[in-house]
Design a protein around this motif. Structure first.
Motif, PDB file in Angstrom:
ATOM      1  N   ILE A   1     -48.337  26.121 -14.231  1.00 15.44           N
ATOM      2  CA  ILE A   1     -48.503  24.744 -14.721  1.00 15.44           C
ATOM      3  C   ILE A   1     -47.283  24.317 -15.541  1.00 15.44           C
ATOM      4  CG2 ILE A   1     -49.860  23.293 -16.279  1.00 15.44           C
ATOM      5  CD1 ILE A   1     -52.283  25.161 -15.559  1.00 15.44           C
ATOM      6  N   ASN A   2     -46.870  25.220 -16.403  1.00 21.00           N
ATOM      7  CA  ASN A   2     -45.756  24.934 -17.307  1.00 21.00           C
ATOM      8  C   ASN A   2     -44.470  24.664 -16.538  1.00 21.00           C
ATOM      9  OD1 ASN A   2     -44.462  24.925 -19.956  1.00 21.00           O
ATOM     10  ND2 ASN A   2     -43.481  26.815 -19.241  1.00 21.00           N
ATOM     11  N   VAL A   3     -44.158  25.541 -15.602  1.00 17.60           N
ATOM     12  CA  VAL A   3     -42.949  25.370 -14.802  1.00 17.60           C
ATOM     13  C   VAL A   3     -42.999  24.045 -14.054  1.00 17.60           C
ATOM     14  CG1 VAL A   3     -41.679  26.277 -12.830  1.00 17.60           C
ATOM     15  CG2 VAL A   3     -42.464  27.827 -14.604  1.00 17.60           C
ATOM     16  N   ALA A   4     -44.181  23.715 -13.518  1.00 14.47           N
ATOM     17  CA  ALA A   4     -44.329  22.455 -12.793  1.00 14.47           C
ATOM     18  C   ALA A   4     -44.027  21.275 -13.705  1.00 14.47           C
ATOM     19  CB  ALA A   4     -45.742  22.339 -12.232  1.00 14.47           C
ATOM     20  N   PHE A   5     -44.567  21.315 -14.916  1.00 13.45           N
ATOM     21  CA  PHE A   5     -44.343  20.222 -15.866  1.00 13.45           C
ATOM     22  C   PHE A   5     -42.850  20.051 -16.155  1.00 13.45           C
ATOM     23  CE2 PHE A   5     -44.018  18.451 -20.172  1.00 13.45           C
ATOM     24  CZ  PHE A   5     -44.854  17.353 -20.079  1.00 13.45           C
ATOM     25  N   HIS A   6     -42.213  21.147 -16.495  1.00 16.99           N
ATOM     26  CA  HIS A   6     -40.798  21.078 -16.860  1.00 16.99           C
ATOM     27  C   HIS A   6     -39.939  20.648 -15.673  1.00 16.99           C
ATOM     28  CE1 HIS A   6     -40.661  22.789 -20.995  1.00 16.99           C
ATOM     29  NE2 HIS A   6     -41.879  23.183 -20.655  1.00 16.99           N
ATOM     30  N   ASN A   7     -40.169  21.273 -14.524  1.00 15.44           N
ATOM     31  CA  ASN A   7     -39.333  20.972 -13.368  1.00 15.44           C
ATOM     32  C   ASN A   7     -39.518  19.544 -12.878  1.00 15.44           C
ATOM     33  OD1 ASN A   7     -38.156  23.439 -13.403  1.00 15.44           O
ATOM     34  ND2 ASN A   7     -39.340  24.290 -11.705  1.00 15.44           N
ATOM     35  N   THR A   8     -40.726  19.048 -12.996  1.00 15.52           N
ATOM     36  CA  THR A   8     -40.962  17.663 -12.595  1.00 15.52           C
ATOM     37  C   THR A   8     -40.086  16.719 -13.412  1.00 15.52           C
ATOM     38  OG1 THR A   8     -43.240  18.165 -11.982  1.00 15.52           O
ATOM     39  CG2 THR A   8     -42.699  15.858 -12.382  1.00 15.52           C
ATOM     40  N   ILE A   9     -40.046  16.953 -14.702  1.00 12.14           N
ATOM     41  CA  ILE A   9     -39.229  16.095 -15.566  1.00 12.14           C
ATOM     42  C   ILE A   9     -37.752  16.236 -15.225  1.00 12.14           C
ATOM     43  CG2 ILE A   9     -38.428  15.779 -17.947  1.00 12.14           C
ATOM     44  CD1 ILE A   9     -41.325  16.477 -18.829  1.00 12.14           C
ATOM     45  N   ILE A  10     -37.311  17.476 -15.065  1.00 10.87           N
ATOM     46  CA  ILE A  10     -35.897  17.712 -14.774  1.00 10.87           C
ATOM     47  C   ILE A  10     -35.507  17.065 -13.448  1.00 10.87           C
ATOM     48  CG2 ILE A  10     -34.193  19.492 -14.235  1.00 10.87           C
ATOM     49  CD1 ILE A  10     -35.910  21.327 -16.190  1.00 10.87           C
ATOM     50  N   ASP A  11     -36.335  17.284 -12.430  1.00 13.98           N
ATOM     51  CA  ASP A  11     -36.013  16.748 -11.111  1.00 13.98           C
ATOM     52  C   ASP A  11     -36.054  15.223 -11.100  1.00 13.98           C
ATOM     53  OD1 ASP A  11     -35.693  19.286 -10.207  1.00 13.98           O
ATOM     54  OD2 ASP A  11     -37.673  19.450  -9.295  1.00 13.98           O
ATOM     55  N   ALA A  12     -37.080  14.671 -11.731  1.00  8.85           N
ATOM     56  CA  ALA A  12     -37.256  13.221 -11.688  1.00  8.85           C
ATOM     57  C   ALA A  12     -36.211  12.499 -12.518  1.00  8.85           C
ATOM     58  CB  ALA A  12     -38.659  12.850 -12.171  1.00  8.85           C
ATOM     59  N   SER A  13     -35.592  13.192 -13.435  1.00 13.43           N
ATOM     60  CA  SER A  13     -34.641  12.525 -14.340  1.00 13.43           C
ATOM     61  C   SER A  13     -33.361  12.135 -13.616  1.00 13.43           C
ATOM     62  CB  SER A  13     -34.298  13.435 -15.514  1.00 13.43           C
ATOM     63  OG  SER A  13     -33.424  14.476 -15.094  1.00 13.43           O
ATOM     64  N   ASN A  14     -33.195  12.657 -12.396  1.00 15.43           N
ATOM     65  CA  ASN A  14     -32.051  12.230 -11.604  1.00 15.43           C
ATOM     66  C   ASN A  14     -30.732  12.553 -12.295  1.00 15.43           C
ATOM     67  OD1 ASN A  14     -31.545  11.124  -9.080  1.00 15.43           O
ATOM     68  ND2 ASN A  14     -32.994   9.465  -9.517  1.00 15.43           N
ATOM     69  N   SER A  15     -30.653  13.702 -12.870  1.00 12.29           N
ATOM     70  CA  SER A  15     -29.494  14.076 -13.667  1.00 12.29           C
ATOM     71  C   SER A  15     -28.989  15.431 -13.195  1.00 12.29           C
ATOM     72  CB  SER A  15     -29.870  14.145 -15.145  1.00 12.29           C
ATOM     73  OG  SER A  15     -30.577  12.984 -15.527  1.00 12.29           O
ATOM     74  N   ALA A  16     -28.256  15.383 -12.100  1.00 10.96           N
ATOM     75  CA  ALA A  16     -27.815  16.617 -11.462  1.00 10.96           C
ATOM     76  C   ALA A  16     -27.070  17.554 -12.421  1.00 10.96           C
ATOM     77  CB  ALA A  16     -26.967  16.308 -10.236  1.00 10.96           C
ATOM     78  N   PRO A  17     -26.120  17.039 -13.218  1.00  6.51           N
ATOM     79  CA  PRO A  17     -25.417  17.963 -14.119  1.00  6.51           C
ATOM     80  C   PRO A  17     -26.358  18.645 -15.113  1.00  6.51           C
ATOM     81  CG  PRO A  17     -24.159  15.942 -13.892  1.00  6.51           C
ATOM     82  CD  PRO A  17     -25.483  15.701 -13.235  1.00  6.51           C
ATOM     83  N   VAL A  18     -27.379  17.916 -15.580  1.00  5.92           N
ATOM     84  CA  VAL A  18     -28.354  18.526 -16.489  1.00  5.92           C
ATOM     85  C   VAL A  18     -29.140  19.599 -15.755  1.00  5.92           C
ATOM     86  CG1 VAL A  18     -30.436  18.122 -17.832  1.00  5.92           C
ATOM     87  CG2 VAL A  18     -28.565  16.489 -17.955  1.00  5.92           C
ATOM     88  N   ARG A  19     -29.598  19.257 -14.576  1.00  2.78           N
ATOM     89  CA  ARG A  19     -30.344  20.231 -13.781  1.00  2.78           C
ATOM     90  C   ARG A  19     -29.525  21.504 -13.598  1.00  2.78           C
ATOM     91  NH1 ARG A  19     -29.194  20.531  -8.915  1.00  2.78           N
ATOM     92  NH2 ARG A  19     -28.908  18.323  -8.418  1.00  2.78           N
ATOM     93  N   ASP A  20     -28.267  21.339 -13.221  1.00  6.06           N
ATOM     94  CA  ASP A  20     -27.406  22.498 -12.996  1.00  6.06           C
ATOM     95  C   ASP A  20     -27.204  23.303 -14.271  1.00  6.06           C
ATOM     96  OD1 ASP A  20     -27.270  21.515 -10.495  1.00  6.06           O
ATOM     97  OD2 ASP A  20     -25.217  20.778 -10.638  1.00  6.06           O
ATOM     98  N   ALA A  21     -26.957  22.606 -15.366  1.00  7.26           N
ATOM     99  CA  ALA A  21     -26.712  23.288 -16.637  1.00  7.26           C
ATOM    100  C   ALA A  21     -27.946  24.086 -17.049  1.00  7.26           C
ATOM    101  CB  ALA A  21     -26.330  22.283 -17.718  1.00  7.26           C
ATOM    102  N   ILE A  22     -29.118  23.498 -16.840  1.00  7.27           N
ATOM    103  CA  ILE A  22     -30.356  24.206 -17.158  1.00  7.27           C
ATOM    104  C   ILE A  22     -30.498  25.425 -16.269  1.00  7.27           C
ATOM    105  CG2 ILE A  22     -32.876  24.081 -17.022  1.00  7.27           C
ATOM    106  CD1 ILE A  22     -32.637  21.151 -17.947  1.00  7.27           C
TER     107      ILE A  22
END
Lengths: 232, 232
Positions: A132-153
């Motif tokens: 559940i937790n991973v889903a919550f976090h990843n949803t936010i990361i993916d939906a934020s449309n911020s590829a450099p942030v996603r990569d850095a994370i």
DNA sequence: TTGCTTATTATTGGATCCATAATTTATGCT
DNA sequence: AGCATAAATTATGGATCCAATAATAAGCAA
């Protein structure tokens, strides 16, 4: 059959994460290649990637070494995660949630609530929470449309203790786990509230604070850093 | 004589940075190896590293591709830099400045002031500022004793537009450059002040804001993102 | 015995070879 | 003619080979 390509990379990474290869240990291509039953080539490629991920360092001119992490490094990595996920949350709040994102987040919060309802945890519950937790976090990361942030994370997550989904179940501390997750769930709800209202700055602050939960439990358990469950 | 080892990596990276290899372009091992006069091996190794750095992506099963960055990506990367350098600044403020660090930072501020004194800039002045600026930033990052932050910044810096020391001199906008750097210098002084006083939160905020200067000048110049001077 | 120089060994980086898998082109069938 | 399937070409990953260099061990001298 022998391991191949990306498998070699993930295998070596797992060996480091699990402590099978100890921090500080020197790694040479040939012995490791022999151990894994492959040639030097995939090991060489994997070393470059692992070096970039920060799991290996080059002490001198020759050979790699498993990086050792201090308590300060752990704090750092978790602060980084908080900062990065905070940016993702703010950006998402600012650009607004689409329907599928909203549904996913609501679902994660709902699932978390029903999981916590009975008031205590057994091992399987922690596994469930992790999903559940991973889903919550990843949803936010993916939906934020911020590829450099996603990569850095993603890169930061390779530090074993800083990963969103690094999960080690420690039955001795199930009570503490429950309390921690209870708190994390409240934070998830608060983040979602801020996202829905489009309150970017608040979403960011909440997310940053959320990452600190893991930090505050790091020392308490008296476990080696690698073995701490940071699944908050 | 031909290029070798790390040279191949830095050469390819430079080719991407300079736009010699265009964003979106497909890269194959053999043509590039031939072009550089080396075998496939060092190119293969370099590709892995560049993939981790975020400069190359794997579109399908075969081959790499030079990553394309959107305006949103640029914003993102600069926000990340601000967040990470902010963490470094706060941590440094909290742990206190040692004498050599203090001297280095004072020196950078002093050098910046005298450079700006004459009221205008020629090309060489920008180069000079770049040196001073990089020294200021790196001193804080190094002194903060935060290896994961340092690493995360280093990786993020490989995104061409997000680097502390990506410097392209554009004589057409020397006036704008001067104003920008004037502002950056004021921010450097403010950061140093907060560091000296041990005001961690303020140092962090100032540093984050400082990273935004580059962002606000991104559109204004009408230059391709890669060519913007983000040396603030 | 200790320090320095030399020689040996071992490991790494680069090049090449081979097998496999993917892409593209060509051919046949509807 | 268009699509699908098959064949041919091309690129990639893995293995091995060779050369260069770093680490280590041995030998010699002070």
């Amino acid at each position: 059959m022998a391991l191949h390509t990306t498998n070699v990379l993930t295998k070596i990474r797992a060996m480091i994460m699990d402590g099978e290869i100890a921090p500080g240990e020197k790694l040479a291509e040939i012995p490791l290649a022999d151990k894994l039953g492959v040639s030097r080539t995939p090991v060489r490629l994997a070393f470059r990637t692992l070096e970039q991920e920060g799991l290996l360092i080059r002490p001198g001119k020759r050979g790699f070494q498993v990086r050792e992490f201090s308590t300060s490094d752990i704090q750092c990595a978790l602060e980084i995660r908080g900062a990065l996920e905070g940016i993702a949350a703010r950006r998402l709040a600012e650009q607004g949630l689409d329907n599928t994102t909203l549904e996913k987040l609501k679902e994660a919060v709902k699932a978390g609530n029903s999981l916590l309802q009975k008031g205590y945890f057994v091992e399987e519950d922690i596994e469930q929470w992790n999903i559940i937790n991973v889903a919550f976090h990843n949803t936010i990361i993916d939906a934020s449309n911020s590829a450099p942030v996603r990569d850095a994370i993603a890169r930061n997550n390779h530090l074993p203790f800083a990963s969103v989904n690094s999960l080690v179940i420690n039955t001795k501390v199930l009570d503490a786990e429950f309390k921690k997750i209870q708190f994390a769930q409240v934070q998830h709800q608060a983040v979602l509230g801020a996202l829905i209202k489009g309150e970017g700055a608040r979403a960011e602050n909440l997310m940053r604070e959320h990452a600190q939960v893991a930090l505050h439990y790091t020392d308490a358990f008296g476990l080696p850093a690698y073995k701490i469950n940071h699944s908050i």
